[in-house]
Design an enzyme around this catalytic site. Structure first.
Site, PDB file in Angstrom:
ATOM      1  N   CYS A 117       0.817  -1.218   0.000  1.00  0.00           N
ATOM      2  CA  CYS A 117       0.000   0.000   0.000  1.00  0.00           C
ATOM      3  C   CYS A 117       0.852   1.270   0.000  1.00  0.00           C
ATOM      4  O   CYS A 117       0.340   2.357  -0.250  1.00  0.00           O
ATOM      5  CB  CYS A 117      -0.944  -0.010   1.187  1.00  0.00           C
ATOM      6  SG  CYS A 117      -2.075  -1.400   1.105  1.00  0.00           S
ATOM      7  N   HIS A 257      -3.409   7.005   2.043  1.00  0.00           N
ATOM      8  CA  HIS A 257      -3.761   5.673   1.569  1.00  0.00           C
ATOM      9  C   HIS A 257      -5.134   5.315   2.159  1.00  0.00           C
ATOM     10  O   HIS A 257      -5.427   5.621   3.313  1.00  0.00           O
ATOM     11  CB  HIS A 257      -2.715   4.652   2.011  1.00  0.00           C
ATOM     12  CG  HIS A 257      -3.166   3.247   1.786  1.00  0.00           C
ATOM     13  ND1 HIS A 257      -3.525   2.784   0.541  1.00  0.00           N
ATOM     14  CD2 HIS A 257      -3.362   2.219   2.647  1.00  0.00           C
ATOM     15  CE1 HIS A 257      -3.902   1.531   0.646  1.00  0.00           C
ATOM     16  NE2 HIS A 257      -3.823   1.147   1.916  1.00  0.00           N
ATOM     17  N   ASN A 287     -10.174  -0.451  -0.877  1.00  0.00           N
ATOM     18  CA  ASN A 287      -8.717  -0.312  -0.793  1.00  0.00           C
ATOM     19  C   ASN A 287      -8.105  -0.871  -2.085  1.00  0.00           C
ATOM     20  O   ASN A 287      -8.113  -2.079  -2.301  1.00  0.00           O
ATOM     21  CB  ASN A 287      -8.228  -1.086   0.441  1.00  0.00           C
ATOM     22  CG  ASN A 287      -6.725  -0.988   0.631  1.00  0.00           C
ATOM     23  OD1 ASN A 287      -6.003  -0.530  -0.242  1.00  0.00           O
ATOM     24  ND2 ASN A 287      -6.256  -1.435   1.792  1.00  0.00           N
TER      25      ASN A 287
HETATM   26  O1  UT7 Z   1      -4.030  -1.341   3.466  1.00  0.00           O
HETATM   27  C1  UT7 Z   1      -3.121  -2.050   4.250  1.00  0.00           C
HETATM   28  C2  UT7 Z   1      -3.221  -1.695   5.674  1.00  0.00           C
HETATM   29  N1  UT7 Z   1      -4.461  -2.232   6.188  1.00  0.00           N
HETATM   30  C3  UT7 Z   1      -5.118  -1.581   7.129  1.00  0.00           C
HETATM   31  O2  UT7 Z   1      -4.723  -0.513   7.532  1.00  0.00           O
HETATM   32  C4  UT7 Z   1      -6.369  -2.257   7.689  1.00  0.00           C
HETATM   33  C5  UT7 Z   1      -6.485  -1.998   9.146  1.00  0.00           C
HETATM   34  N2  UT7 Z   1      -7.585  -2.726   9.797  1.00  0.00           N
HETATM   35  C6  UT7 Z   1      -8.882  -2.450   9.607  1.00  0.00           C
HETATM   36  O3  UT7 Z   1      -9.234  -1.606   8.820  1.00  0.00           O
HETATM   37  C7  UT7 Z   1      -9.892  -3.142  10.498  1.00  0.00           C
HETATM   38  O4  UT7 Z   1      -9.210  -3.838  11.521  1.00  0.00           O
HETATM   39  C8  UT7 Z   1     -10.829  -4.123   9.746  1.00  0.00           C
HETATM   40  C9  UT7 Z   1     -11.812  -3.340   8.907  1.00  0.00           C
HETATM   41  C10 UT7 Z   1     -10.010  -5.071   8.888  1.00  0.00           C
HETATM   42  C11 UT7 Z   1     -11.649  -4.924  10.757  1.00  0.00           C
HETATM   43  O5  UT7 Z   1     -12.370  -4.065  11.617  1.00  0.00           O
HETATM   44  P1  UT7 Z   1     -12.294  -4.259  13.212  1.00  0.00           P
HETATM   45  O6  UT7 Z   1     -13.182  -3.245  13.788  1.00  0.00           O
HETATM   46  O7  UT7 Z   1     -10.856  -4.221  13.610  1.00  0.00           O
HETATM   47  O8  UT7 Z   1     -12.921  -5.686  13.392  1.00  0.00           O
HETATM   48  P2  UT7 Z   1     -12.293  -6.972  14.087  1.00  0.00           P
HETATM   49  O9  UT7 Z   1     -11.359  -7.667  13.167  1.00  0.00           O
HETATM   50  O10 UT7 Z   1     -11.820  -6.654  15.454  1.00  0.00           O
HETATM   51  O11 UT7 Z   1     -13.591  -7.862  14.249  1.00  0.00           O
HETATM   52  C12 UT7 Z   1     -14.650  -7.478  15.133  1.00  0.00           C
HETATM   53  C13 UT7 Z   1     -15.806  -8.466  14.950  1.00  0.00           C
HETATM   54  C14 UT7 Z   1     -15.362  -9.924  14.987  1.00  0.00           C
HETATM   55  O12 UT7 Z   1     -16.387 -10.683  15.585  1.00  0.00           O
HETATM   56  P3  UT7 Z   1     -16.250 -11.204  17.095  1.00  0.00           P
HETATM   57  O13 UT7 Z   1     -15.019 -12.057  17.130  1.00  0.00           O
HETATM   58  O14 UT7 Z   1     -16.134  -9.956  17.926  1.00  0.00           O
HETATM   59  O15 UT7 Z   1     -17.520 -11.957  17.276  1.00  0.00           O
HETATM   60  C15 UT7 Z   1     -15.265 -10.297  13.538  1.00  0.00           C
HETATM   61  O16 UT7 Z   1     -15.450 -11.673  13.306  1.00  0.00           O
HETATM   62  O17 UT7 Z   1     -16.384  -8.260  13.659  1.00  0.00           O
HETATM   63  C16 UT7 Z   1     -16.412  -9.504  12.955  1.00  0.00           C
HETATM   64  N3  UT7 Z   1     -16.251  -9.227  11.534  1.00  0.00           N
HETATM   65  C17 UT7 Z   1     -17.300  -9.028  10.725  1.00  0.00           C
HETATM   66  N4  UT7 Z   1     -18.615  -8.998  10.942  1.00  0.00           N
HETATM   67  C18 UT7 Z   1     -19.401  -8.743   9.887  1.00  0.00           C
HETATM   68  C19 UT7 Z   1     -15.100  -9.156  10.818  1.00  0.00           C
HETATM   69  N5  UT7 Z   1     -15.371  -8.893   9.543  1.00  0.00           N
HETATM   70  C20 UT7 Z   1     -16.738  -8.820   9.456  1.00  0.00           C
HETATM   71  C21 UT7 Z   1     -17.608  -8.577   8.396  1.00  0.00           C
HETATM   72  N6  UT7 Z   1     -18.939  -8.544   8.660  1.00  0.00           N
HETATM   73  N7  UT7 Z   1     -17.179  -8.360   7.138  1.00  0.00           N
END
Ligand code: UT7
Length: 330
Positions: A117, A257, A287
């Site tokens: 990225c 980004h 992204n």
């Molecule tokens: O470009 C390269 C650099 N990349 C980045 O900078 C990305 C950085 N990270 C992010 O943008 C975020 O961490 C994500 C968007 C990838 C994820 O968001 P989050 O708020 O950090 O979610 P999480 O991974 O902590 O997941 C929270 C909950 C989980 O459920 P439980 O375990 O709490 O029951 C996940 O399973 O949300 C669940 N979850 C979803 N639910 C519905 C994860 N993805 C989804 C989804 N739909 N698509």
């Protein structure tokens, strides 16, 4: 005394494929909701390159051809094409070589640069160094990724994030007070554990076992990456503003980004810049990895005036990150 040669952005163009992958369609593919995706990432839709044998170069060629037409540049006058991508058409030859051949840049040398990225930012700064030597006068930097080729559409944690696209800029020498003024580039290989592709390279070449284990897809520990991304992007934005004596009032736009709208909000807050001065295209494109920054510039071009001060910032796999201070204009 003669002023040092500085590289300036002499033109920008982009290309995104026609197919729109909406949150509603993703709801039918994985266990997710439009509400979750929109509130957690800010993404409403992304573009996907469909069809057999369609690689990143298909989009890169369209972006570069459009750029050359728009800037009235003869392809034979191009000295160098640097292609930033993590999704090359093939491992060899470089996608940059394929693009150069297709656009008729027969006098140019070309190569790929891989910094995920941060790839476009690294490539832009690399291209600027060639211009600053005085030996090269027209450098094209193209950021392109077909993320749909490495995304697992059964993994709701990653498949909702990414889209396909390409953006390109023309760098040319400039002796006035605009152009690429300063940059900070950083990397830390310790980030590998949180964001990587396990197989497909020399460590684990493609095999039936690697395919069965889905090791050719992108893996991301989202929360871990989120925390470091916010910290590092805000850090380099503040550092580059401080060392160039820039206050938030001096900045026309932050060009970040596009990984998550929430990251953009926090980085803007920490830089003291209002959200209406942050370029955003994640809502409609997701992204697009190496293409996010040139696609933002392309989309916001009409709002930019000569002399506008821009701060670019990126964070991505590696980890790689950085910032650049750019003054827009001829
Ligand atoms: O470009 C390269 C650099 N990349 C980045 O900078 C990305 C950085 N990270 C992010 O943008 C975020 O961490 C994500 C968007 C990838 C994820 O968001 P989050 O708020 O950090 O979610 P999480 O991974 O902590 O997941 C929270 C909950 C989980 O459920 P439980 O375990 O709490 O029951 C996940 O399973 O949300 C669940 N979850 C979803 N639910 C519905 C994860 N993805 C989804 C989804 N739909 N698509």
């Amino acid at each position: 005394m003669k002023k040092p040669i500085r590289a300036a952005i002499a033109g920008v163009h982009g290309h995104v494929p026609d197919y729109i992958l909406t949150n509603a369609e993703l709801e039918k593919i994985v266990d997710t909701t439009d509400e979750w995706i929109t509130t957690r990432t800010g993404i409403q839709e992304r573009r996907i390159l469909k069809g057999d044998d369609q690689g990143s170069s298909v989009m890169g060629i369209k972006a570069v051809k459009g750029l050359l037409e728009k800037t009235d540049t003869d392809p034979q006058d191009i000295d160098l094409i640097i292609c930033a991508t993590i999704t090359p058409d093939v491992l060899t030859p470089a996608t940059g070589n394929i693009i150069a051949h297709a656009v008729g840049a027969t006098h140019a040398f070309s190569y790929d640069l891989q910094a995920a990225c941060s790839g476009f930012l690294y490539a832009m700064i690399t291209g600027a160094q060639f211009i600053e030597t005085g030996k090269y006068r027209k450098v094209v930097v193209v950021g392109v990724d077909k993320m749909s080729s490495i995304v697992d559409y059964t993994d709701r944690k990653t498949c909702i994030l990414f889209g396909d696209g390409a953006g390109a800029i023309l760098l040319a020498p400039n002796e006035s007070d605009s152009g690429i003024m300063d940059s900070i580039l950083r990397s830390d290989g310790a980030g590998e554990e949180h964001l990587h592709q396990k197989a497909g390279g020399s460590r684990r070449p493609p095999s039936h076992a690697t395919i069965d284990a889905k090791e050719h897809y992108l893996y991301q520990n989202g929360q871990a990456v989120f925390k470091v991304a916010v910290l590092k992007m805000a850090e380099v934005v503040k550092e580059i503003m401080q060392r160039n004596c820039l206050s938030s009032d001096d900045i026309a736009f932050i060009v970040p980004h596009q990984a998550n709208k929430r990251i953009l909000t926090v980085v803007a807050q920490r830089a003291g810049v209002a959200m209406n001065k942050v370029m955003v295209n994640i809502d409609k494109l997701g992204n697009t990895t190496a293409a996010t920054i040139p696609l933002c510039l392309w989309q916001y071009e009409a709002q930019l005036k000569p002399g506008d001060r821009l701060i670019f910032t990126t964070f991505g796999s590696g980890f790689t990150w950085g910032s650049a201070y750019v003054v827009w204009g001829p």
